[in-house]
Design an enzyme around this catalytic site. Sequence first.
Site, PDB file in Angstrom:
ATOM      1  CE  LYS A 163      30.739  37.062  -5.024  1.00 68.66           C
ATOM      2  NZ  LYS A 163      30.567  36.079  -3.970  1.00 68.66           N
ATOM      3  CE  LYS A 205      32.239  43.798  -1.798  1.00 65.57           C
ATOM      4  NZ  LYS A 205      31.294  42.826  -1.589  1.00 65.57           N
ATOM      5  CE  LYS A 234      36.473  36.436   2.473  1.00 62.86           C
ATOM      6  NZ  LYS A 234      35.167  35.796   2.557  1.00 62.86           N
TER       7      LYS A 234
HETATM    8  P1  TYM Z   1      31.513  37.350   2.812  1.00 65.51           P
HETATM    9  O1  TYM Z   1      32.227  36.088   3.115  1.00 65.51           O
HETATM   10  O2  TYM Z   1      31.707  37.979   1.463  1.00 65.51           O
HETATM   11  O3  TYM Z   1      31.840  38.448   3.875  1.00 65.51           O
HETATM   12  C1  TYM Z   1      31.714  38.170   5.258  1.00 65.51           C
HETATM   13  C2  TYM Z   1      31.240  39.395   6.006  1.00 65.51           C
HETATM   14  O4  TYM Z   1      32.144  40.477   5.780  1.00 65.51           O
HETATM   15  C3  TYM Z   1      31.433  41.617   5.320  1.00 65.51           C
HETATM   16  N1  TYM Z   1      32.280  42.346   4.362  1.00 65.51           N
HETATM   17  C4  TYM Z   1      32.588  43.642   4.480  1.00 65.51           C
HETATM   18  N2  TYM Z   1      32.242  44.559   5.393  1.00 65.51           N
HETATM   19  C5  TYM Z   1      32.732  45.812   5.233  1.00 65.51           C
HETATM   20  N3  TYM Z   1      33.551  46.155   4.210  1.00 65.51           N
HETATM   21  C6  TYM Z   1      33.913  45.277   3.262  1.00 65.51           C
HETATM   22  N4  TYM Z   1      34.728  45.631   2.273  1.00 65.51           N
HETATM   23  C7  TYM Z   1      33.428  43.938   3.371  1.00 65.51           C
HETATM   24  N5  TYM Z   1      33.595  42.813   2.633  1.00 65.51           N
HETATM   25  C8  TYM Z   1      32.887  41.847   3.265  1.00 65.51           C
HETATM   26  C9  TYM Z   1      30.198  41.053   4.633  1.00 65.51           C
HETATM   27  O5  TYM Z   1      29.166  42.017   4.573  1.00 65.51           O
HETATM   28  C10 TYM Z   1      29.863  39.876   5.524  1.00 65.51           C
HETATM   29  O6  TYM Z   1      29.125  40.315   6.651  1.00 65.51           O
HETATM   30  N6  TYM Z   1      26.845  35.987   1.872  1.00 65.51           N
HETATM   31  C11 TYM Z   1      27.788  36.236   2.924  1.00 65.51           C
HETATM   32  C12 TYM Z   1      28.043  35.056   3.826  1.00 65.51           C
HETATM   33  C13 TYM Z   1      26.829  34.411   4.394  1.00 65.51           C
HETATM   34  C14 TYM Z   1      26.046  34.910   5.468  1.00 65.51           C
HETATM   35  C15 TYM Z   1      25.038  33.940   5.680  1.00 65.51           C
HETATM   36  C16 TYM Z   1      26.135  36.045   6.249  1.00 65.51           C
HETATM   37  C17 TYM Z   1      26.277  33.232   4.016  1.00 65.51           C
HETATM   38  N7  TYM Z   1      25.227  32.947   4.799  1.00 65.51           N
HETATM   39  C18 TYM Z   1      24.100  34.112   6.682  1.00 65.51           C
HETATM   40  C19 TYM Z   1      25.157  36.216   7.247  1.00 65.51           C
HETATM   41  C20 TYM Z   1      24.156  35.265   7.453  1.00 65.51           C
HETATM   42  C21 TYM Z   1      29.103  36.625   2.306  1.00 65.51           C
HETATM   43  O7  TYM Z   1      29.390  36.353   1.183  1.00 65.51           O
HETATM   44  O8  TYM Z   1      29.959  37.191   3.131  1.00 65.51           O
END
Ligand code: TYM
Length: 341
Positions: free
Chosen positions: A113, A205, A208
């Site tokens: 990022k 991957k 968003k």
């Molecule tokens: P975020 O918002 O980027 O994504 C949310 C969840 O979706 C999963 N994910 C994917 N899984 C499979 N293939 C993909 N292409 C893909 N893109 C996203 C992510 O692995 C995630 O599970 N840091 C985290 C959010 C967060 C969080 C937490 C998660 C903040 N605090 C505490 C668990 C526990 C994030 O940016 O997810």
Amino acid sequence: MTRPRVLSGVQPTGSLHLGNWLGAIRNWVGLQASHDTFFCVVDLHAITVPHDPQRLAEDTLSTAALYLACGIDPDNSTVFVQSQISAHSELCWLLNCVTPLNWLERMIQFKEKAIKQGDNVSVGLLDYPVLMAADILLYDADLVPVGEDQKQHLELARDIAQQRINARFAPRDAKGEPLPLLKVPEPMILREGARVMSLTDGSSKMSKSDPNEGSRINLLDPPETIVKKIKRAKTDPILGLEFGNPERPEADNLLGLYALLSGKGRQAVAAECAQMGWGTFKPLLAEATVEALKPVQQKYQELRADPATLLAVLAQGRQRASAVADQSLSRVRQALGFLGT
Ligand code: TYM
């Protein structure tokens, strides 16, 4: 007997896509029957990159509505908004002061990022995994169901809890044995769906933040958009689809999506599509995707038409979550030696 605790969250940045659903939210749904489940909309994470204040509240509500539309049941789960519980920011600060800077500089997602942001990288982006650790540790989570890309962040949360808090600050009992201070969480990353890839490049991957809308299918995309995106998805010149061929990441990804979205499973779709051309396969995948998303989209529209109910769910979630979070925070404050509140 108390049920094991689960915590997870999604950032309310832009639209949620198939990766978020298949990698995370879909797996949360099944855990509700057997676990004590907490799901938060992690809006504080959404401002670690430049954001639009006009959209944040709306995206937060829309993400919460999607949780429910995907099958999260507020009677069985605690659904809440991260920024409404100030313990997240406070524990983050306490953890910041014991987390080595070089642990954060190593984070792959930060590096990726940061490259995209150029000169505009905020301290918040570097600190993001510590806030995520706070999210998890506040709830004494046993299990954190996420996609593959969050694995490194979970390792960090475990290391902070174990090495930097428990090892240094856990109070001792009369025999000198450490008493539990923070629970060390386990990641839950299911093989299928853990890494959904971009439609335009099977080796990166689905994300968003990809500027190309055609690279992802959003959960709220109308059927005609889904059909168009799948029609334009990258393919290769080989006849027949297969799993696991490193030369054919697009075939592996799209066949994997078909297996999950049709509900047929990997073995059945591998047999069904082994001799199939892309021109036959793509409409099948499009139909399976549209059908799988139809109930989610319908439920979402119903929920958005009734904002009072959604807000009530979040108010109840806030109450339940803060009761747990406040206790953990005060345990850590005490262990670190702060004057009581
Ligand atoms: P975020 O918002 O980027 O994504 C949310 C969840 O979706 C999963 N994910 C994917 N899984 C499979 N293939 C993909 N292409 C893909 N893109 C996203 C992510 O692995 C995630 O599970 N840091 C985290 C959010 C967060 C969080 C937490 C998660 C903040 N605090 C505490 C668990 C526990 C994030 O940016 O997810």
